[in-house]
Design an enzyme around this catalytic site. Structure first.
Site, PDB file in Angstrom:
ATOM      1  N   GLY A   7       0.849  -1.132  -0.161  1.00 36.75           N
ATOM      2  CA  GLY A   7      -0.026  -0.149  -0.097  1.00 36.75           C
ATOM      3  C   GLY A   7       0.919   1.263   0.003  1.00 36.75           C
ATOM      4  N   GLY A  10       2.361   7.284  -0.657  1.00 34.72           N
ATOM      5  CA  GLY A  10       3.280   8.532  -1.052  1.00 34.72           C
ATOM      6  C   GLY A  10       3.994   8.981   0.023  1.00 34.72           C
ATOM      7  N   CYS A 100      -9.941   2.184   9.651  1.00 32.34           N
ATOM      8  CA  CYS A 100      -9.300   2.263   8.400  1.00 32.34           C
ATOM      9  C   CYS A 100      -8.500   0.982   8.127  1.00 32.34           C
ATOM     10  CB  CYS A 100      -8.616   3.515   8.208  1.00 32.34           C
ATOM     11  SG  CYS A 100      -7.936   3.645   6.337  1.00 32.34           S
ATOM     12  N   GLY A 124       3.632   0.337   5.727  1.00 33.00           N
ATOM     13  CA  GLY A 124       4.698   0.872   6.351  1.00 33.00           C
ATOM     14  C   GLY A 124       4.350   1.234   7.602  1.00 33.00           C
ATOM     15  N   CYS A 200      -7.027   8.993   8.245  1.00 33.70           N
ATOM     16  CA  CYS A 200      -6.242   7.845   7.651  1.00 33.70           C
ATOM     17  C   CYS A 200      -6.698   8.227   5.838  1.00 33.70           C
ATOM     18  CB  CYS A 200      -6.928   6.453   7.834  1.00 33.70           C
ATOM     19  SG  CYS A 200      -6.437   5.276   6.802  1.00 33.70           S
TER      20      CYS A 200
END
Length: 395
Positions: A7, A10, A100, A124, A200
């Site tokens: 996932g 960014g 989430c 992460g 989230c």
């Protein structure tokens, strides 16, 4: 060669997670989740999803891995946003990040990843996964991250064995500075990017404005309750059973306007949460006012002066039977059983000594020391050493 879908958000953490998996010989695919369309309630330029998806794409290009965006905004609205509105309306304070992870990242997103032939999904998060054997079966463990300052196991407190089995947390053994150093060395565009705050995947949201989309403002009164109020100093009743005594410790005080004095007005009790200090707009008190209770039925807010006001503290909390969740299902308590644990009622709180008491209708968590601002709708998570074994919604 096992396939892992990462996932990619960014941010620097998921970028380095993808790189480390690649180094370990996995076939890595980057997937960006788009969970939000409504820019009217996000604070401009703070983590808009467009910039994040571009950064995720640049990281994928740099690492030479396939990349695509999945739009989960419908599911996100239904499972997270609508739930949040419903909870706030009831005067509870939900934790969207925990939800989430349970409902989106490790459910909807994970199903998409597995449909792409993935063996695992990686994120992460600063936490670790362990394995142990119970009665000849493999049992998965959720362990806190090695970096105490960044440990994010709390946010994953609602995961199941099935979800953990398919999850990888590549940066769980690292500290944040180590992660940034790896990103810098690899010249990843996210190396110096600030950590995102806020909901989230939505970014920074002005919560009152966000809530006002659904919950109409309505004028109400703010009362201040003095710490000398007799309700705090009355004799404790004696009880015939442990359960009754715990129920008393966990119960909310029923405040009435006549117990205090009116000090201000507000736009809606459902916008406020226990322990909140900002946004009351009441001045002239020697110490800051904290919200000690809200009543959405009468649209009233009760406050007390100072962070040590007795109205903020309780020694126990209750989790309804249906809301008790064990990651380690093999440790589930039966009615009448107890367990000594370390627990926390919010992210980043120091772990606190506590005892779990399971009864027919639910579980009490009794703390050794009184806890400030135990908040309905938030999650309590309990640990044995560095393993998060279960959690529940505070009722």
């Amino acid at each position: 060669m096992k396939r892992v879908v990462v996932g990619l958000s960014g941010g620097v953490d998921s970028s380095v997670a993808a790189y480390l998996l690649q180094q370990q010989g996995y076939e890595v695919i980057g997937l960006f989740m788009k969970n939000w369309h409504d820019d009217s309630v996000t604070i401009s330029n703070e983590c808009p999803w467009l910039e994040d998806s571009n950064d995720a794409l640049l990281v994928a290009e740099k690492l030479g891995i396939p990349f695509q965006t999945v739009d989960l905004s419908e599911q996100y609205k239904e499972k997270i946003v609508d739930y949040m509105f419903a909870e706030y309306e009831k005067g509870r304070t939900p934790n969207p990040d925990v939800l989430c992870n349970r409902e989106i990242k490790f459910d909807v997103f994970m199903k998409i990843a597995l449909s792409l032939g993935a063996d695992y999904v990686a994120t992460g998060h600063y936490c670790r996964k362990g394995e142990t054997e119970v009665d000849g079966k493999t049992v998965y463990q959720l362990l806190s991250g090695s970096d105490n300052n960044k440990d994010q196991s709390y946010f994953l407190c609602q995961l199941s064995q099935q979800q953990l089995e398919k999850s990888l947390f590549p940066i769980g053994e690292l500290t944040k500075p180590e992660v940034r150093a790896i990103a810098a060395e690899m010249e990843l565009v996210t190396a110096d990017k600030k950590d995102s705050q806020g909901l989230c995947f939505i970014g920074k949201v002005r919560l009152p404005e966000f809530l006002q989309q659904k919950l109409q403002p309505k004028d109400g009164l703010i009362f201040e309750i003095n710490s000398t109020q007799e309700i705090y100093h009355s004799e404790k009743p004696t009880y015939d059973s442990v359960e009754e005594a715990l129920a008393f410790e966990a119960s909310a005080i029923g405040y009435k306007p006549e117990m205090g004095k009116q000090v201000g007005k507000h736009q809606g009790a459902h916008y406020f949460t226990v322990g909140q200090r900002k946004g009351l707009n009441v001045g002239g008190t020697p110490e800051a006012l904290f919200v000690i209770a809200t009543d959405v039925e009468t649209n009233t807010i009760y406050t007390g002066q100072g962070s040590s006001h007795p109205g903020l503290f309780k020694k126990a909390l209750f989790v309804e039977k249906s809301e008790v969740h064990w990651i380690r299902t093999d440790m589930t308590l039966k009615s009448g059983e107890t367990m000594k644990v370390m627990a926390r009622i919010r992210y980043r709180q120091e772990l606190q000594k506590a005892t779990l008491h399971q009864f027919e209708n639910g579980m009490y968590v009794a703390f050794e020391n009184p806890q400030s601002a135990i908040t309905e709708g938030q999650f309590v998570a309990w640990y044995l050493n560095d393993e998060l074994v279960g959690s529940g919604v505070i009722s």
